[in-house]
Design an enzyme around this catalytic site. Structure first.
Site, PDB file in Angstrom:
ATOM      1  N   GLU A 426      -0.141  -7.785   4.605  1.00 34.81           N
ATOM      2  CA  GLU A 426       0.363  -9.097   4.887  1.00 34.81           C
ATOM      3  C   GLU A 426      -0.520 -10.494   5.226  1.00 34.81           C
ATOM      4  O   GLU A 426      -0.145 -11.212   5.925  1.00 34.81           O
ATOM      5  CB  GLU A 426       1.772  -9.151   5.513  1.00 34.81           C
ATOM      6  CG  GLU A 426       2.579  -8.150   5.057  1.00 34.81           C
ATOM      7  CD  GLU A 426       4.094  -8.271   5.852  1.00 34.81           C
ATOM      8  OE1 GLU A 426       4.319  -8.838   6.660  1.00 34.81           O
ATOM      9  OE2 GLU A 426       5.001  -7.382   5.041  1.00 34.81           O
ATOM     10  N   GLU A 518       4.410  -0.531   2.442  1.00 32.32           N
ATOM     11  CA  GLU A 518       5.452  -0.439   3.531  1.00 32.32           C
ATOM     12  C   GLU A 518       6.832  -0.868   2.938  1.00 32.32           C
ATOM     13  O   GLU A 518       7.119  -1.828   2.153  1.00 32.32           O
ATOM     14  CB  GLU A 518       4.883  -1.784   4.439  1.00 32.32           C
ATOM     15  CG  GLU A 518       6.041  -1.990   5.717  1.00 32.32           C
ATOM     16  CD  GLU A 518       5.354  -3.044   6.677  1.00 32.32           C
ATOM     17  OE1 GLU A 518       4.190  -3.158   6.906  1.00 32.32           O
ATOM     18  OE2 GLU A 518       6.184  -3.935   7.169  1.00 32.32           O
TER      19      GLU A 518
HETATM   20  C1  GAL Z   1       6.339  -6.446   8.276  1.00 29.75           C
HETATM   21  C2  GAL Z   1       4.963  -6.375   8.947  1.00 29.75           C
HETATM   22  C3  GAL Z   1       5.192  -5.279   9.887  1.00 29.75           C
HETATM   23  C4  GAL Z   1       6.507  -5.378  10.814  1.00 29.75           C
HETATM   24  C5  GAL Z   1       7.398  -5.131   9.609  1.00 29.75           C
HETATM   25  C6  GAL Z   1       8.949  -5.566  10.632  1.00 29.75           C
HETATM   26  O1  GAL Z   1       6.253  -7.393   7.325  1.00 29.75           O
HETATM   27  O2  GAL Z   1       4.035  -5.701   8.013  1.00 29.75           O
HETATM   28  O3  GAL Z   1       3.893  -5.386  10.906  1.00 29.75           O
HETATM   29  O4  GAL Z   1       6.238  -6.725  11.301  1.00 29.75           O
HETATM   30  O5  GAL Z   1       7.320  -6.406   8.830  1.00 29.75           O
HETATM   31  O6  GAL Z   1       9.575  -5.283   9.476  1.00 29.75           O
END
Ligand code: GAL
Length: 825
Positions: A426, A518
């Site tokens: 991100e 993710e």
């Molecule tokens: C994502 C991020 C992670 C964590 C997660 C929580 O956007 O990459 O590090 O913060 O959100 O939902």
């Protein structure tokens, strides 16, 4: 000359040669030793000079790995912030005195740190060796020119400066939290991370193994050497090469290359991860002067546009989880058994992939993934040039990114478990020209060191917010060069979230395969449930709005019904991945809860709710949804617990597999049979609560597959202890994770018990951590007492170097105490 004299001379010379050989052999075998015992630690955030630190009286004896932050008190005002786990950073000093025997004075001495958080500076005998800002990368210094040999001691001093806060979005830990190694090398040797082994051509009958090694000559003279490669499989020698004669000019390095063929190779598979070892011997004047061992695997894989991930010719979904590096109550200090336990718990659930969010992992994690069979996405950065927290890595980017990334690739490229490199998570610049440019630069660095694995990045889509709606448009920059996604830097388009757009991937990115880097970000407190269970809660309501909802005690229902606005329920993301072959797999946020980032809550919460497994290592219920989908083992899991108000309307869910129906009985009376329809991943009943016994029976073609019961507990009365291992190794490192269950008089888990449990230990063991999985608990993980959460608590016992029986006891006012005996050998 008299015969007996000749005889004595012959025997003596034989002994001498034998001794020399032995000495050479031992010189090679002590080439790399753990350098973690008998250090001293001093923490002081205000002193200005190193001398002041060195003259202080308050140095404390410790062994490494060591994380000082986990010993701090949870503090709402901690400079790390609640995102950083409400545990502060500061400045810490470490020192160690050591002796090097005179006979080693011809050898080179190097010290290797696997990771120091952060901004480490190192001195040997008063001479400065250097600085390394990145807290996750390994590095090495040459001690040789500064050492004293013989009786005079040497002192190494390390300063770790984690005082500029916040510098991380999650709990980082502080100090020398990974292993340290002392290396004693011949002046001709293979340097750190100096080999690269690839398997360019694999068939069932044979595998071609390509071995490259850098060989350094640190003599001021040219040298002649011989090199021999031996390949082992399960410690059995299977290939030995002829020796190759080489000359190396003074103070230079050469690249040695050898191809060997392995017949009938045993491939590295997730279910049977076969490993090989390449041993490279450097021989000079018939003496072996260096031996470098590299573990590797033989496997062939691709990410296909249509079929997704293919390992050794077979399509396989990547069923991965993201993991931060902390080990819950142990903080960031690495411990092999603690990592292994996490991986065992995940493997049992059917997980086959790990993403090292969002930084280089401990080398031991990758060793375990090689041995246990996990598909790793190895990640380099969470930040490039634009900061996410005030004092983060962006300030070091210009000077350090190239070296940090190169070192990561060189360190990890021989691990068969590593299948993809992530150049960022991100990244703020990702949808801009700048992001495209940096992405190409990073991808080129990776490819220059390893072209056998794809490069990806975890990209979150641009989001458009209007008064009426919020839309996610992953596709808008696809194939346009002015973004990371369209720049050509990535071999795999990595989606963070945006599950709404996954099925359009082939339209948006027709030439680049898919990975969901993710996903999900579901939220749950273990053992806490709300009804009705089939309404979805989005917490927080929007990521850019302060969260004012939730429960006063900061709990979250463990039915799969609460999610972040950017994520999905667990079932939603998996259903999409499951039904589309071209979606190669995903990495769920997260496998385990971690310290910090307690979304959606703020203080008093101090750790995450995202885990499928809580911070103590106890699975939440959704663990069994995945297990029912991802393993062949019979699963029949019922939720919630069975302690409700008489007459209250309750929902009962069952996760099951290998069966075509589940019948539920309450106190012997059938509540009906249910079957999952279409894409469903659980079944549900709704009826008024009555105490007693809830029993589920799963059947296939009328034959019983499995039965599960849960019972109403009466008031908490007893403690039960179960150790994951009763036998420990007396090596000062091994761990036993002892689970405390609070039960009623009949031994039924009391699902709402939150009694305070006090621990005592006798014998050659130490209590090194306590936890319950409650994100709001402010008792120290390093204490000897902890409040249970929903009937459960954990105590972690570590062996010492003494053997004997360790007795661990758990006591609580009003409960029958319990102790259990562990044996340390
Ligand atoms: C994502 C991020 C992670 C964590 C997660 C929580 O956007 O990459 O590090 O913060 O959100 O939902």
């Amino acid at each position: 000359m008299n015969k007996s004299y000749i005889g004595i001379v012959a025997i003596l010379s034989f002994i001498l040669i034998a001794c020399q050989k032995k000495e050479e052999a031992s010189k090679v075998s002590d080439r790399k030793q753990l350098f973690t015992e008998n250090w001293k630690f001093y923490k002081n955030d205000t002193i200005k000079s190193l001398n002041e630190a060195l003259n202080a009286n308050a140095w404390q004896a410790i062994d490494l790995p060591h994380d000082w932050s986990v010993y701090q008190e949870f503090d709402e005002n901690s400079s790390a912030g609640i995102g950083g786990g409400a545990l502060s950073g500061g400045v810490g000093y470490y020192k160690k005195s050591f002796n090097i025997p005179v006979e080693d004075s011809t050898r080179l001495h190097k010290i290797q740190f696997d990771g120091v958080y952060q901004n480490s500076e190192v001195w040997i005998n008063g001479s400065y060796l250097g600085k390394r800002p990145n807290g996750y990368i390994g590095f090495e210094y040459d001690l040789t020119p500064y050492l004293n040999f013989g009786s005079k001691d040497n002192t190494i001093v390390v300063k770790a400066d984690n005082s500029d806060q916040p510098n991380s979005r999650w709990y980082s830990g502080s100090g020398i939290y990974r292993n340290v190694w002392l290396k004693k090398l011949s002046k001709i040797h293979i340097p750190n991370w100096g080999t690269f082994i690839t398997t360019p051509n694999i068939s069932e009958k044979k595998a071609l193994v390509n071995i490259t090694a850098e060989i350094k000559n640190e003599f001021a003279k040219d040298k002649e050497i011989e090199v021999q490669v031996t390949i082992f499989q399960d410690d059995q020698e299977i290939v030995k090469s002829e020796t190759s004669a080489l000359s190396i000019t003074a103070n230079s390095a050469i690249n040695f290359n050898k191809e060997v063929t392995i017949l009938n190779p045993k491939l590295w598979l997730v279910d049977s991860p076969s490993l090989y070892k390449a041993q490279i011997d450097i021989i000079q004047n018939k003496n072996r002067i260096d031996r470098f061992e590299t573990s590797f695997g033989i496997r062939d894989f691709e990410f296909d546009l249509e079929k997704g991930f293919i390992l050794n010719g077979k399509s396989q979904k990547i069923r991965g989880v993201c993991m931060h590096h902390d080990l819950g109550p142990l903080g960031a200090a690495i411990n092999i058994r603690a990592i292994e336990r996490q991986l065992e718990i995940l493997k049992e659930m059917g997980v086959n992939g790990i993403r090292t969010a969002h930084n280089p992992p401990a080398p031991e994690l990758l060793d375990l993934c090689d041995q246990m069979g996990f598909i790793v996405m190895d990640e380099a950065f969470d930040i490039w040039t634009t900061a996410k927290t005030k004092h983060d890595y962006s300030q070091y980017w210009d000077k350090w990114h190239e070296q940090d990334l190169s070192d990561l690739i060189k360190r990890d490229r021989n691990h068969p478990s590593v299948f993809m490199w992530s150049i960022g998570n991100e990244i703020q610049e990702q949808w801009s020209n700048k992001g495209a440019k940096i992405g190409v630069e990073l991808s080129n660095i990776v490819k220059g060191l390893d072209s056998t694995r794809p490069v990806t990045a975890g990209m979150n889509p641009p989001v458009h917010v209007s008064d009426k709606e919020v839309t996610i448009q992953f596709e808008e920059t696809a194939d346009k060069p002015n973004s990371l996604a369209g720049s050509g830097a990535l071999d795999l388009i990595g989606y963070n979230y945006a599950h709404q757009t996954w099925e359009k991937h082939q339209l948006n990115f027709p030439n680049t395969p898919f990975i969901a880097t993710e996903t999900t970000s579901g939220l749950q407190t273990r053992g806490y449930y709300e009804f009705p269970s089939d309404t979805t809660k989005i917490w927080p309501v929007r990521w850019d709005k302060v969260f004012t909802g939730g429960n006063p005690d900061q709990t979250i229902s463990a039915f799969d019904q609460v999610r972040t606005p950017w994520g999905s329920l667990h079932e939603t993301s998996w259903k999409i991945i499951k039904k589309n072959d071209f979606l190669s797999g995903f990495f769920i946020w997260t496998g385990f809860d971690y310290i910090g980032e307690p979304t959606p809550y703020e203080w008093p919460s101090r750790s995450s709710y995202f885990g499928i497994v809580d911070l103590a290592g106890f699975p939440k219920d959704v663990y069994y949804m995945y297990k029912s989908e991802w393993t062949d083992e019979d699963v029949l899991h019922l939720l919630p617990h069975w302690n409700w108000e008489q007459g209250q309307t309750v929902d009962v869910w069952a996760y099951y597999n290998n069966a075509d129906e589940v019948e539920l009985f309450l106190n012997g009376e059938s509540k009906g049979s249910k079957s999952k329809k279409g894409e469903e991943l659980h079944v549900m009943w709704r009826f008024p609560f009555q105490p007693g016994t809830l029993k589920a029976v799963s059947r296939k073609n009328g034959r019983v597959v499995k039965e599960t019961e849960i019972k109403t507990a009466s008031k908490p009365a007893k403690i039960e202890l179960s150790a994951d291992r009763k036998e420990l190794q007396a090596n000062g490192l091994d761990l036993s994770f002892v689970t405390v269950n609070i039960t009623d008089a009949k031994g039924i888990l009391a699902p709402r018990a939150n009694n305070q449990i006090d621990f005592e230990i006798e014998g050659p063991g130490k209590i090194v951590g306590v936890a319950s999985g409650d994100p709001t608990n402010h008792e120290s993980f390093k204490g000897k007492s902890h409040r249970a959460l929903n009937g459960k608590c954990l105590v972690i016992v570590q062996s010492t170097k003494q053997t004997g029986e360790i007795i661990i006891s758990a006591n609580s006012t009003g409960l029958e105490s319990k102790s259990t005996v562990l044996t340390s050998n």
